[in-house]
Design a protein around this motif. Structure first.
Motif, PDB file in Angstrom:
ATOM      1  N   ALA A  51      -4.369   6.117   2.029  1.00  0.00           N
ATOM      2  CA  ALA A  51      -4.556   4.768   2.189  1.00  0.00           C
ATOM      3  C   ALA A  51      -5.717   4.320   3.330  1.00  0.00           C
ATOM      4  O   ALA A  51      -5.653   4.425   4.369  1.00  0.00           O
ATOM      5  CB  ALA A  51      -3.175   4.053   2.620  1.00  0.00           C
ATOM      6  N   ALA A  52      -6.720   3.523   2.601  1.00  0.00           N
ATOM      7  CA  ALA A  52      -7.804   3.090   3.600  1.00  0.00           C
ATOM      8  C   ALA A  52      -7.722   1.397   3.268  1.00  0.00           C
ATOM      9  O   ALA A  52      -8.044   1.209   2.213  1.00  0.00           O
ATOM     10  CB  ALA A  52      -8.973   3.610   3.107  1.00  0.00           C
ATOM     11  N   GLY A  53      -7.417   0.917   4.452  1.00  0.00           N
ATOM     12  CA  GLY A  53      -7.476  -0.560   4.363  1.00  0.00           C
ATOM     13  C   GLY A  53      -8.513  -1.311   3.811  1.00  0.00           C
ATOM     14  O   GLY A  53      -8.321  -2.188   2.858  1.00  0.00           O
ATOM     15  N   LEU A  98      -1.584  -5.010   1.030  1.00  0.00           N
ATOM     16  CA  LEU A  98      -2.586  -3.790   0.888  1.00  0.00           C
ATOM     17  C   LEU A  98      -3.320  -3.816   2.326  1.00  0.00           C
ATOM     18  O   LEU A  98      -3.322  -2.698   2.733  1.00  0.00           O
ATOM     19  CB  LEU A  98      -3.606  -3.847  -0.179  1.00  0.00           C
ATOM     20  CG  LEU A  98      -2.781  -3.729  -1.695  1.00  0.00           C
ATOM     21  CD1 LEU A  98      -3.687  -3.951  -2.578  1.00  0.00           C
ATOM     22  CD2 LEU A  98      -2.411  -2.330  -1.719  1.00  0.00           C
ATOM     23  N   GLU A  99      -3.751  -4.821   2.617  1.00  0.00           N
ATOM     24  CA  GLU A  99      -4.435  -4.989   3.909  1.00  0.00           C
ATOM     25  C   GLU A  99      -3.590  -4.631   4.942  1.00  0.00           C
ATOM     26  O   GLU A  99      -4.122  -3.653   5.796  1.00  0.00           O
ATOM     27  CB  GLU A  99      -5.164  -6.120   4.227  1.00  0.00           C
ATOM     28  CG  GLU A  99      -6.200  -6.543   3.153  1.00  0.00           C
ATOM     29  CD  GLU A  99      -6.718  -8.120   3.275  1.00  0.00           C
ATOM     30  OE1 GLU A  99      -6.085  -8.686   4.199  1.00  0.00           O
ATOM     31  OE2 GLU A  99      -7.581  -8.211   2.553  1.00  0.00           O
ATOM     32  N   ALA A 100      -2.372  -5.228   5.097  1.00  0.00           N
ATOM     33  CA  ALA A 100      -1.405  -4.793   6.220  1.00  0.00           C
ATOM     34  C   ALA A 100      -1.079  -3.370   6.129  1.00  0.00           C
ATOM     35  O   ALA A 100      -0.862  -2.690   7.319  1.00  0.00           O
ATOM     36  CB  ALA A 100      -0.081  -5.724   6.028  1.00  0.00           C
ATOM     37  N   THR A 101      -0.718  -2.910   5.148  1.00  0.00           N
ATOM     38  CA  THR A 101      -0.356  -1.498   4.878  1.00  0.00           C
ATOM     39  C   THR A 101      -1.415  -0.528   5.340  1.00  0.00           C
ATOM     40  O   THR A 101      -1.249   0.460   6.168  1.00  0.00           O
ATOM     41  CB  THR A 101       0.021  -1.307   3.508  1.00  0.00           C
ATOM     42  OG1 THR A 101       1.035  -2.000   2.878  1.00  0.00           O
ATOM     43  CG2 THR A 101       0.278   0.238   3.215  1.00  0.00           C
ATOM     44  N   GLY A 102      -2.755  -0.952   4.996  1.00  0.00           N
ATOM     45  CA  GLY A 102      -3.814  -0.027   5.726  1.00  0.00           C
ATOM     46  C   GLY A 102      -3.798  -0.051   6.900  1.00  0.00           C
ATOM     47  O   GLY A 102      -4.318   0.893   7.691  1.00  0.00           O
ATOM     48  N   ARG A 103      -3.312  -0.969   7.725  1.00  0.00           N
ATOM     49  CA  ARG A 103      -3.295  -1.253   9.315  1.00  0.00           C
ATOM     50  C   ARG A 103      -2.153  -0.568   9.889  1.00  0.00           C
ATOM     51  O   ARG A 103      -2.104  -0.480  11.222  1.00  0.00           O
ATOM     52  CB  ARG A 103      -3.751  -2.600   9.676  1.00  0.00           C
ATOM     53  CG  ARG A 103      -5.026  -3.370   9.243  1.00  0.00           C
ATOM     54  CD  ARG A 103      -5.182  -4.500   9.869  1.00  0.00           C
ATOM     55  NE  ARG A 103      -4.146  -5.578   9.698  1.00  0.00           N
ATOM     56  CZ  ARG A 103      -4.315  -6.321   8.875  1.00  0.00           C
ATOM     57  NH1 ARG A 103      -5.407  -6.613   7.953  1.00  0.00           N
ATOM     58  NH2 ARG A 103      -3.458  -7.123   8.625  1.00  0.00           N
ATOM     59  N   ALA A 132       5.877   1.020   3.281  1.00  0.00           N
ATOM     60  CA  ALA A 132       5.516   0.066   3.992  1.00  0.00           C
ATOM     61  C   ALA A 132       4.780  -0.953   3.188  1.00  0.00           C
ATOM     62  O   ALA A 132       5.263  -2.408   3.321  1.00  0.00           O
ATOM     63  CB  ALA A 132       4.074   0.638   4.782  1.00  0.00           C
ATOM     64  N   LEU A 133       4.191  -0.802   2.076  1.00  0.00           N
ATOM     65  CA  LEU A 133       3.820  -1.701   1.065  1.00  0.00           C
ATOM     66  C   LEU A 133       4.671  -2.552   0.586  1.00  0.00           C
ATOM     67  O   LEU A 133       4.777  -3.769   0.629  1.00  0.00           O
ATOM     68  CB  LEU A 133       2.863  -1.035  -0.140  1.00  0.00           C
ATOM     69  CG  LEU A 133       2.446  -1.883  -1.044  1.00  0.00           C
ATOM     70  CD1 LEU A 133       1.350  -2.838  -0.201  1.00  0.00           C
ATOM     71  CD2 LEU A 133       1.475  -1.103  -2.173  1.00  0.00           C
TER      72      LEU A 133
END
Length: 286
Positions: free
Chosen positions: A4-6, A180-185, A250-251
């Motif tokens: 996973a890459a944010g 998705l952004e929160a998961t990447g972080r 997490a997602l």
């Protein structure tokens, strides 16, 4: 398997979210503060496709049955339009092909991931499955006039079946992008991704990044032996650190927070989707 890459998660999710009716992006979305959710005992889904379709926000999209009904409605409306224009022998199949089924749909890349099954990685690499030939192909128009009329009627039909609550659709898209952004972080996803990178380095793919794997191998043509080896290592390294399980858990957790913060608006959107599905059913039945 790709980690996973944010910065690319939202774009990568688009390939599968057509199946779930969700995407990424959008602006002006209510932005509650998101907190790292409890993950429990994360378990990787059987496939990327199943993982994405099981996500909380995917419940606000169109399922396969609704998509099929929409296609049937387009055919019916196109035929009605052509009949009204004087083309009495025209059928919906004359303008639209039957669509080819993608074999092994569960192997489609999903989200920030490629394949969750070793046997798929070993034969497809980072190439998606090839769609089968259409069940039926459009009949060539008998004249230029008929072709022009058919194009106009298809356009009208597509407009008629377009979701009416576009603001609700954009909200779902934006919420999906935020999750998705929160998961990447997320620190746990970041740690699992680092473990994936170390595993890939030990497998002979030094300085390999998730983005680099996709850019290097994905594209036209058949997968090479090197690509198959990379995909197989990707699958093994993802499983070794349970990256898929952690990422999907997490997602899902972040999506539940966003749904809680937008319950009223999402309920209205879901009601509009249900009403349109009923309308499409009436069109198809008629």
């Amino acid at each position: 398997m790709r980690a996973a890459a944010g910065r690319r998660s939202a774009a990568a999710a688009l390939a599968l979210l057509a199946l779930a009716g969700c995407g990424a992006g959008g602006g002006g979305t209510p932005a509650p503060a998101l907190t790292p959710p409890a993950l429990g005992t994360p378990t990787a889904p059987p496939s990327g496709r199943e993982g994405m379709l099981a996500l909380p926000l995917s419940a606000y999209g169109s399922d396969r049955e609704q998509n099929a009904r929409r296609e049937q409605a387009v055919r019916a409306l196109t035929a009605d339009c052509m009949h009204a224009a004087g083309w009495a022998g025209f059928t919906g199949d004359d303008a639209l092909d039957g669509g080819g089924e993608v074999p092994d749909a569960s192997a489609l890349p999903a989200g920030a991931f490629g394949y969750l099954r070793a046997e798929v990685a070993a034969v497809q690499g980072f190439h998606g499955p090839t769609a089968a030939a259409p069940v039926r192909t459009p009949r060539p128009p008998a004249s230029e006039a008929e072709g022009a009329a058919a194009q106009g009627c298809v356009k009208k039909a597509l407009t008629a079946v377009r979701p009416t609550d576009t603001a609700g659709s954009e909200l779902v898209d934006a919420l999906f992008g935020r999750s998705l952004e929160a998961t990447g972080r997320d620190a746990r996803v970041v740690a699992a991704t680092r473990a994936w990178s170390a595993c890939m380095r030990d497998a002979g793919f030094a300085d390999t990044t998730p983005d680099g794997l996709v850019a290097r191998y994905h594209g036209p043509g058949r997968p090479t032996a090197e690509e198959l080896a990379a995909a197989t290592a990707d699958e093994r390294c993802t499983a070794a650190g349970n990256l898929a399980g952690i990422w999907f858990a997490a997602l899902a957790g972040y999506q539940r927070q966003l749904i809680d913060a937008n319950q009223e608006r999402l309920a209205a959107y879901r009601a509009s989707v249900a009403e349109q599905a009923a309308q499409l059913g009436r069109v198809v039945g008629a």
